[in-house]
Design a protein around this motif. Structure first.
Motif, short mmCIF file in Angstrom:
data_model
loop_
_atom_site.label_atom_id
_atom_site.label_comp_id
_atom_site.label_asym_id
_atom_site.label_seq_id
_atom_site.Cartn_x
_atom_site.Cartn_y
_atom_site.Cartn_z
N ASN A 176 -18.10 -10.83 62.44
CA ASN A 176 -16.95 -11.30 63.24
C ASN A 176 -16.89 -12.82 63.20
O ASN A 176 -17.77 -13.50 63.73
CB ASN A 176 -17.12 -10.80 64.68
CG ASN A 176 -15.99 -11.27 65.59
OD1 ASN A 176 -14.96 -11.77 65.12
ND2 ASN A 176 -16.17 -11.13 66.90
N SER A 216 -4.54 -1.21 64.97
CA SER A 216 -5.58 -0.23 65.29
C SER A 216 -5.07 1.18 65.07
O SER A 216 -3.87 1.47 65.20
CB SER A 216 -6.04 -0.40 66.74
OG SER A 216 -5.10 0.16 67.63
N VAL A 221 -12.37 -3.31 62.39
CA VAL A 221 -12.16 -4.68 62.89
C VAL A 221 -13.24 -5.01 63.91
O VAL A 221 -13.48 -4.25 64.84
CB VAL A 221 -10.76 -4.82 63.53
CG1 VAL A 221 -10.58 -6.22 64.12
CG2 VAL A 221 -9.68 -4.54 62.51
N GLY A 252 -13.57 -7.30 66.50
CA GLY A 252 -12.95 -8.28 67.40
C GLY A 252 -13.74 -8.37 68.70
O GLY A 252 -14.97 -8.28 68.69
N GLY A 261 -7.16 -2.51 70.18
CA GLY A 261 -6.56 -3.46 69.24
C GLY A 261 -5.36 -4.18 69.79
O GLY A 261 -4.75 -4.99 69.09
N ASN A 289 -6.07 -7.79 69.72
CA ASN A 289 -6.08 -8.24 68.33
C ASN A 289 -4.66 -8.45 67.82
O ASN A 289 -4.35 -9.44 67.14
CB ASN A 289 -6.81 -7.21 67.46
CG ASN A 289 -7.03 -7.69 66.05
OD1 ASN A 289 -7.84 -8.57 65.80
ND2 ASN A 289 -6.28 -7.14 65.11
N GLU A 336 -3.21 -11.57 69.27
CA GLU A 336 -3.77 -12.73 68.57
C GLU A 336 -3.07 -12.94 67.23
O GLU A 336 -2.77 -14.07 66.84
CB GLU A 336 -5.27 -12.54 68.34
CG GLU A 336 -6.12 -12.83 69.56
CD GLU A 336 -7.60 -12.57 69.29
OE1 GLU A 336 -8.01 -12.58 68.12
OE2 GLU A 336 -8.33 -12.33 70.27
N GLU A 337 -2.83 -11.84 66.49
CA GLU A 337 -2.17 -11.92 65.18
C GLU A 337 -0.75 -12.49 65.32
O GLU A 337 -0.34 -13.36 64.56
CB GLU A 337 -2.10 -10.53 64.54
CG GLU A 337 -3.42 -10.03 63.98
CD GLU A 337 -3.72 -10.62 62.61
OE1 GLU A 337 -2.79 -11.08 61.93
OE2 GLU A 337 -4.89 -10.64 62.23
#
Length: 1513
Positions: free
Chosen positions: A699, A868, A905, A907, A956, A959, A962-963
């Motif tokens: 990570n 996810s 992933v 994360g 996710g 995540n 964040e993306e």
């Protein structure tokens, strides 16, 4: 008559139960006193009779003393025993806990009959739910209870043995199983009291001897077989903690084959030592049978006319009793279980796959209660399951329970339920708890951190709510994978009470999971199951038999679960240990390295993974796995394709890097996305796993300190000495920028130094696999290789050969797009054809199409590009079932499934995800959607931002946020700083105006995000020039992130840009009073805002320095912004009639802004002052700002010069990323100099008659104009490419004039003159303007002897250290050098403390071999020896490869010294040794005090540094 009475008394005594005696002596009668006396060892019948005849009852017994007893006729010995025994009974009465007095607890089951290794325990005050009884069906045991409290230490054992013999004989004669319990009260009936037993073996020994003593010789062996050894059942306190008490139980099993038709008589024989007390008569013969709840002697004397009738009748029925026993045994044995629970367990724990390698469940949660040490050997399966969480209800678990056992074998994070309460972001909590990384061990009934356990009745009130929070948290879809985790209730102790915490816990899980499909219950006996089933049925109204395993012992459960793993998953794993040897990598150690994926030497061996599935995923475009390399090495397979750079890395780069004398070095592998860079890096690790300890960073967002710690742990694992034999090769994939790699390198260096690791060679090699957008491949260098999207002929041939093999084994090879793209050498025609064909029926209204478009956008603009699995299932309406075979989410994408691959992933939580198979496919899909299907980027982004379903509670979610945030915000800084992220710029170009809609939607999605509000502010002031709207967004951002200098800077930038725009739009030659007022107002607001930014930046920097976890450098934008406003202000004032009339008026403006002339004086001397009155009035309102303008600008210029010149990257190099700011600084300074430093150096030098004071003033103006009025400005000329020798000579001439004695030069001017000479010598050594070296030294010595202002301390002591450094040709060294170094360090910290976080002091000079000025070697000279780019030079410097260059070695002087207290004392050739700090402390760690070393010396503002340290043998 007397004998008959005595016999009756004895018979009564033998029938008297211990429980018949009240715990309180006051309640005893004289008969009870006599009976009690007869139980005492050492007291005979005579003494008991004396007490009886004297009518001694309980109250009088309490008053007795030795004198009274002696007077009564009791001899001395028995008297002492009686008094001591009485006192012990009184003491026991006092100590008896209140809870056990007449406070019956909940009903409980007796310990399983004839079992010794069950983990059952009694709870204090609970009531056994069986009564004292006689024979029932002969197999079901009868029970007898003894409180065992009113006994002394002397009488305990005889009481125990006599009661057991009496009970056992009765059971044997009645042919019934039975259990006698000691520590169970008769009143309240069956209440658990417990007794303290110090020597358990003594009880077993005494019982064995008593059997031999009391049974007839011929029956002794049978009795020993029927009477089982004593069992000691632990008693828990009411709060489930262990106590020191137990219940002693003896089972009796008179099997028919052993007992036959025998009659078992007993004799009341005391121990040998007590026989003297007995009368000479023979001991009475007894024949005992069970009658109701007691045992009766059929041979006891009786007043009946026929005393032996009952005995004879019983003897006649013995054959009949035996037959009844036989039938009962046969009936019991016929109930044989034909269990299918083994296969049932296998199905349930894997979700139907029958393999834990490919099980349906990704995560396990364990709920358990009180454990027993005998169970631990059969719970290895728990370690292998590696549960995400364990809810433990045993308060003793940490002390000696399951947690204590598990912690020795795996990594555990200990938590209390309160830590699961949602007080911040769910994923942030999960990250802090290290959920899915370590096993989160939740103590649900105290036992840690002074958390007191609760009693069963109180638990729900005390702790129920917090445990419900834990369960709710774990069952959230954004924490654990939806329908893919299994909750296992592992009942290590029986659950018997409806208020038991496990019953409530089951109910909560059942409600949260909406059923029992994700629940499995395991216990190891039917009684425990029955109780559990009934309690759950009563609580929840459901029958859970189908979800329970109870017919297997824990040993069988353990074996069954372990058998579901492949050999590879349960076999030992090994690390390289040098010389071909290996070392076992313990599971706990490996799991503790949770930021690293460790590659072992025996990786994959013994595995049964699905080869076809793994290869298919890889060839389609999924990430390579270790299995792909393993399969390619198996017989019949073609080798894994070697890229051209593979051999170069293996044979050239790595050996060279490993030879460097630095703890941590970096090997850079730069690659175009999708060209196989990650695969090449992993192939390198695979090939080197026998020579290195290899690992991959899981990570990139993990704490770098933690990564460094774990990398060094891996290095040192199982190495006794501090010189590891095998280095670590750590692969880092896709870190965003090199600065982060350098940060990690520094932390690993520090960790090696901390652990005293000797670094005679590189100990940790960072294989930095980094994306590069440049498609052209650059030539390899000493530490960098790059691969692009163009295969060589050799590589293409290998791909052709591999395709032949693939087509033989895989029917769907035509969908292996990842492989085929490379095989086709990245030809765009092939990619276009594949994409067009796949997307031909694309319909944006369909869910699959929407999700594909989102994945495509994430792939092109995001950093991870994943969604996810849980999110996709929710969005596509797929319903995963917790009990099924293989269902792949990729198939849910229908016709687009060939473009989707799975990944994992790492994360804040670890989860499974999907992504687009290849970056080329992603880019082409985006083009195809736009061109053919009219789906624009703005449409997809709008879908992504406004579809709430994508952000509902699923794994996710964080995540994805964040993306999306990254795509909106991330800018790429080139020579021209990009204003917005590539996505926003592309949307603006493709659909102008829609970017505003996208940003507005982003602000709604990220309502509380200061950076998004900041982005909108920037958009409005840069793109729309709507400053009102921009200010509003900037203010909102400030409110969301108070204390951030970067957010505060945006508010200032809005005002600055509004001012700049207003000035640009104003086309009139002369500025009107109204406009002037408006401009000055804006300027003042902007200056104040930028000053606030500066203040916050300093505060931030200090906080980061204290925290030592954030290496973000000082934010210089506030200083630069204030300078830029100053330049704008000068432009405005220059167009004001007051200052714009002629050149003289311009000079006046310069004087006003310098604070030398007041506005009133200007107004008084202005012939047009009436006309200009409105201007003077307005200017007067802002006079403070105007008078201080030059001072503030100069202050900021000097501050930034000091910052940029003295501080650089972590390796003491200049930071190339600061060029944009420095270029802007240079532009502003030209404007500043033009305004405030008007002078002509040529006329200065020619004009001999110019007044000396004026000439001196103009000379200083010239030096300021050339930035030569500060030492940092002079030093900066060494790194400026456009610095000419002529200009430096001019500066030297000016300083020569300034420093003449008659001009009374300041200390600062003299110091600057010294710097000027040193810098000029580096640029043009032969210049006539350079002072002779000795004169320079004399000047320096003179300055050092004067009073030095604090502001000049750093610059003076730095140059003093540089110039006074000892040399062989200098007859006498400077004795004060140590003091100068100390003062320099003090001044450095005082001056730079607010700004040096995340930076290192730049090394301005290195010590050379030559004499005089030539001993000072500047970095420029080293760069001339090595012709590489700036970035490459920094990398070579950081890795230490630069020192291996022969030309560099020829330039520099190698100094010797010895290691002492983490520094080096450099030899000077004289008696004075100078302390030098190592650039990398790891280069001296592990060396013994006094070790001799050699090194190069670099001079920085923080002190002299030792470079390239080598141990001298």
């Amino acid at each position: 008559m007397y004998e008959e009475e005595n016999s009756v008394v004895m018979a009564d005594q033998s029938e008297m139960k211990e429980e018949d005696l009240s715990p309180d002596i006051k309640d005893w009668t004289k008969h009870q006193v006599r009976a009690w006396t007869l139980t005492l060892d050492g007291v005979g019948n005579a003494a008991a009779e004396i007490l009886f005849k004297q009518e001694i009852s309980g109250p009088s017994l309490l008053l007795l003393n030795q004198t009274i007893l002696t007077q009564m006729g009791v001899t001395f010995g028995p008297a002492i025993v009686i008094l001591q025994a009485r006192d012990e009974v009184v003491k026991l009465r006092k100590e008896e806990p209140a809870s056990s007095k007449n406070q019956p607890g909940k009903p409980c089951k007796p310990y399983p009959f004839c079992r010794y290794h069950d983990t059952y325990r009694y709870m204090e005050s609970s009531i056994l739910d069986v009564i004292e009884s006689g024979a029932s069906d002969l197999i079901e045991p009868c029970h007898e209870y003894k409180a065992f409290t009113n006994t002394t230490e002397e009488t305990k054992m005889s009481k125990f043995t006599s009661e057991v013999i009496r009970f056992a004989a009765a059971c044997m004669n009645s042919r019934t199983n039975g259990t006698i319990h000691f520590g169970i009260a008769d009143k309240p009936h069956g209440q658990v009291l417990g007794v303290v037993v110090e020597d358990k073996e003594a009880y077993a020994t005494e019982l064995k001897m008593a059997i031999d003593r009391n049974f007839e010789y011929k029956h002794r062996q049978v009795a020993q077989m029927c009477i089982k050894p004593p069992r000691f059942v632990s008693v828990l306190n009411k709060n489930m903690t262990s106590s020191d008490k137990c219940v002693i139980e003896v089972d009796v099993v008179p099997e028919s084959t052993i007992c036959e038709e025998n009659r078992y008589h007993t004799y009341n024989k005391p121990k040998k030592k007590d026989r003297a007390k007995q009368s000479e008569s023979q001991p009475a013969k007894q024949f005992l049978v069970r009658e109701g709840s007691s045992s009766r002697d059929l041979l006891a004397p009786t007043t009946s006319a026929k005393p032996m009738v009952e005995y004879e009748q019983f003897a006649d029925r013995m054959a009949e009793v035996l037959q009844l026993r036989k039938k009962a045994e046969e009936k019991h044995l016929s109930v044989i279980k034909s269990s299918t629970h083994g296969s049932k367990l296998s199905k349930m724990i894997t979700g139907g796959t029958l393999s834990l390698d490919r099980g349906h469940f990704d995560v396990y949660v364990i709920v358990t209660n009180k454990s027993h040490s005998s169970q631990f050997q059969n719970l290895q399966f728990l370690v292998e399951l590696n549960p995400a969480a364990v809810l433990d209800f045993d308060p003793d678990s940490a002390k000696d329970g399951l947690h204590c056992h598990f912690d020795k074998k795996s990594t555990v994070s200990v938590h209390l339920p309160a830590q699961y309460k949602i007080t911040e972001g769910v994923e942030d909590i999960a990250s802090k708890l290290k959920l899915t990384r370590n096993t989160s061990w939740v103590f649900c009934n105290g036992g840690i951190e002074n958390e007191a356990p609760s009693e069963t009745d109180q638990w729900l009130m005390d702790k129920g709510a917090s445990v419900r929070d834990v369960i709710s948290f774990l069952c959230r879809k954004d924490v654990l994978p939806n329908k893919r985790f299994l909750v296992i209730f592992l009942l290590l102790s029986s659950v018997n009470e409806k208020m038991d915490p496990l019953v409530e816990t089951f109910s909560t899980f059942w409600q949260e999971l909406r059923g029992t499909e994700q629940i499995l219950c395991i216990c190891d006996n039917e009684n425990a199951f029955t109780s559990w089933r009934d309690l759950i049925e009563a609580r929840c109204g459901l029958n859970i038999s189908g979800r329970c395993i109870y017919e297997l012992s824990f040993a069988e459960v353990n074996g069954t679960v372990l058998s579901l793993w492949s050999k590879n998953r349960t076999s030992s794993r090994f690390l390289a240990c040098g010389g071909g040897s290996k070392v076992l990598l313990e599971t706990k150690v490996e799991r503790s390295l949770n930021t690293l994926e460790v590659l072992c030497v025996n990786q994959c061996e013994g595995g049964n993974e699905d080869k076809m599935l793994i290869e298919e995923n890889f060839y389609k475009g999924g990430k390579v796995s270790w299995w792909n390399f393993f399969f390619s090495e198996q017989p019949g397979s073609t080798p894994f394709i070697k890229r051209d750079m593979f051999d170069y890395i293996m044979e050239t780069l790595l050996p060279d890097l490993c030879s460097l004398r630095q703890a941590c070095v970096v090997l850079n592998l730069k690659h175009v996305p999708g060209c196989g860079g990650t695969t090449l890096a992993m192939h390198t690790l695979w090939a080197l796993r026998h020579r290195f300890r290899c690992a991959v960073l899981k990570n990139n967002n993990a704490d770098f300190s933690e990564i460094a710690d774990q990398a060094v742990k891996l290095l040192l694992y199982d190495h006794a000495e501090q010189l590891p034999k095998v280095p670590v090769l750590l692969m880092i994939d896709d870190l965003e920028d090199m600065e982060k790699v350098f940060d990690l390198q520094q932390l690993i260096e520090s960790e090696c130094a901390k652990k005293d690791v000797q670094s005679k060679s590189a100990q940790v090699i960072l294989l930095n696999c980094m994306r590069s957008e440049l498609s052209e491949v650059t030539e390899p260098t000493a530490d960098t290789v790059s691969i692009g999207n163009n295969l060589s002929d050799k590589e293409q041939r290998m791909f052709e050969e591999k395709l032949v093999e693939i087509e033989k084994t895989h029917k769907n090879a035509d969908t292996f797009y990842g492989f085929m793209i490379m095989k086709k050498n990245f030809k765009s025609e092939y990619i276009e054809k594949v994409v067009r064909s796949t997307l031909k029926s694309f319909n944006m209204n369909q869910k699959q199409a929407q999700l594909l478009s989102v994945l495509v956008l994430l792939n092109v603009y995001g950093k991870g590009g994943c969604l996810s699995v849980s999110l996709c299932e929710e969005f596509l309406g797929l319903q995963p079932k917790p009990f099924c075979g293989d269902n792949r989410v990729e198939d849910g994408f229908g016709k687009f499934s060939n473009f989707i691959s799975s990944c994992q992933v790492e994360g804040k939580v670890v989860f499974k995800a999907v992504k687009i198979i290849h970056s080329k496919i992603g880019k082409q899909c985006l083009q195809e959607l736009t061109a053919t299907h009219s789906v624009k980027k703005a449409d997809i982004m709008d879908l992504l931002l406004t579809t709430n379903q994508l952000y509902e509670s699923t794994q996710g979610k964080g995540n994805l946020l964040e993306e999306v945030h990254y795509m909106l915000v991330k800018r790429y800084h080139s020579d021209e700083e990009s204003k917005f992220s590539p996505l926003i710029q592309d949307i603006a170009n493709e659909t102008p105006g829609l970017e505003e809609m996208v940003l507005k939607n982003a602000s709604k999605r990220f309502e509380k995000d200061a950076v998004i509000s900041q982005l909108l502010a920037r958009y409005y002031y840069l793109k729309q020039r709507n400053y009102t709207e921009a200010a509003s967004w900037a203010e909102k951002a400030k409110g969301l992130s108070e204390g951030s200098s970067y957010i505060a800077d945006t508010s200032a930038q809005v005002i600055k840009h509004e001012l700049k725009n207003a000035i640009a739009k104003y086309k009139e030659e002369s500025i009107s009073p109204e406009k002037l007022n408006s401009f000055l107002k804006m300027a003042q607001s902007a200056i104040e805002a930028f000053q606030e930014t500066q203040s916050l930046a300093k505060k931030e920097s200090l906080q980061r320095l204290i925290a030592k976890t954030d290496y973000c450098p000082f934010n210089t934008s506030g200083c630069l912004g204030e300078i830029q406003v100053g330049v704008l202000l000068i432009d405005v004032l220059a167009k004001t009639p007051v200052f714009s009339h002629d050149d003289v008026r311009h000079d006046i403006m310069s004087q006003v802004l310098s604070g030398d002339v007041k506005l009133q004086d200007v107004k008084r001397n202005d012939p047009r002052h009436n006309k200009n009155r409105p201007y003077y009035d307005i200017l007067g309102r802002f006079e403070d700002m105007l008078y201080n303008l030059r001072y503030r600008m100069k202050l900021n210029f000097d501050f930034l010069d000091n910052f940029f010149v003295n501080l650089g990257s972590k390796f003491g190099m200049k930071d190339s990323r600061e060029e944009v700011a420095q270029n802007e600084l240079f532009r502003c300074y030209k404007q500043y100099a033009k305004t405030f430093c008007k002078t002509d150096s040529a006329s200065l030098l020619k004009n001999k008659t110019l007044h000396n004071k004026l000439k001196l003033h103009q000379t200083k103006e010239f030096l300021e104009k050339e930035k030569a009025d500060t030492y940092s400005g002079i030093l900066s000329r060494l790194s400026n490419a456009d610095t000419s020798a002529e200009m430096m000579e001019k500066i030297a001439r000016q300083y020569n004039f300034v420093c003449k004695p008659e001009n009374n030069p300041s200390a600062k001017e003299k110091i600057n003159y010294i710097y000027t000479n040193v810098v000029l010598s580096c640029i043009k050594l032969e210049s006539q303007q350079i002072l002779p070296y000795q004169k320079l030294i004399q000047l320096l010595a003179q300055v050092l002897s004067e009073q030095i202002p604090l502001n000049d301390s750093l610059s003076l002591h730095f140059i003093a250290v540089v110039l006074f450094w000892p040399a062989a040709y200098v007859p006498a060294p400077c004795r004060n050098l140590g003091s100068y170094i100390s003062q320099m360090k003090t001044a450095y910290h005082a001056t730079m403390k607010e700004v040096y976080n995340g930076k290192s002091p730049i090394i301005h000079f290195l010590l050379g071999r030559k004499a005089g000025y030539e001993r000072l070697v500047h970095i420029k000279e080293i760069k001339r020896c090595i012709s590489v780019g700036l970035g490459q030079f920094a990398s070579l410097w950081g890795n230490g490869q630069i020192w291996k260059d022969k030309d560099v070695q020829a330039l520099l002087c190698r100094v010797t010294g010895e290691v002492k207290n983490n520094v080096i004392l450099a030899d000077t050739g004289f008696s004075v040794n100078i302390e030098v700090a190592p650039m990398y402390r790891s280069q001296i760690s592990g060396h013994a005090e006094g070790s001799k070393v050699s090194f190069f010396i670099g001079f920085s503002m923080r002190g002299p540094l030792a470079l390239d340290i080598e141990l001298k043998l």
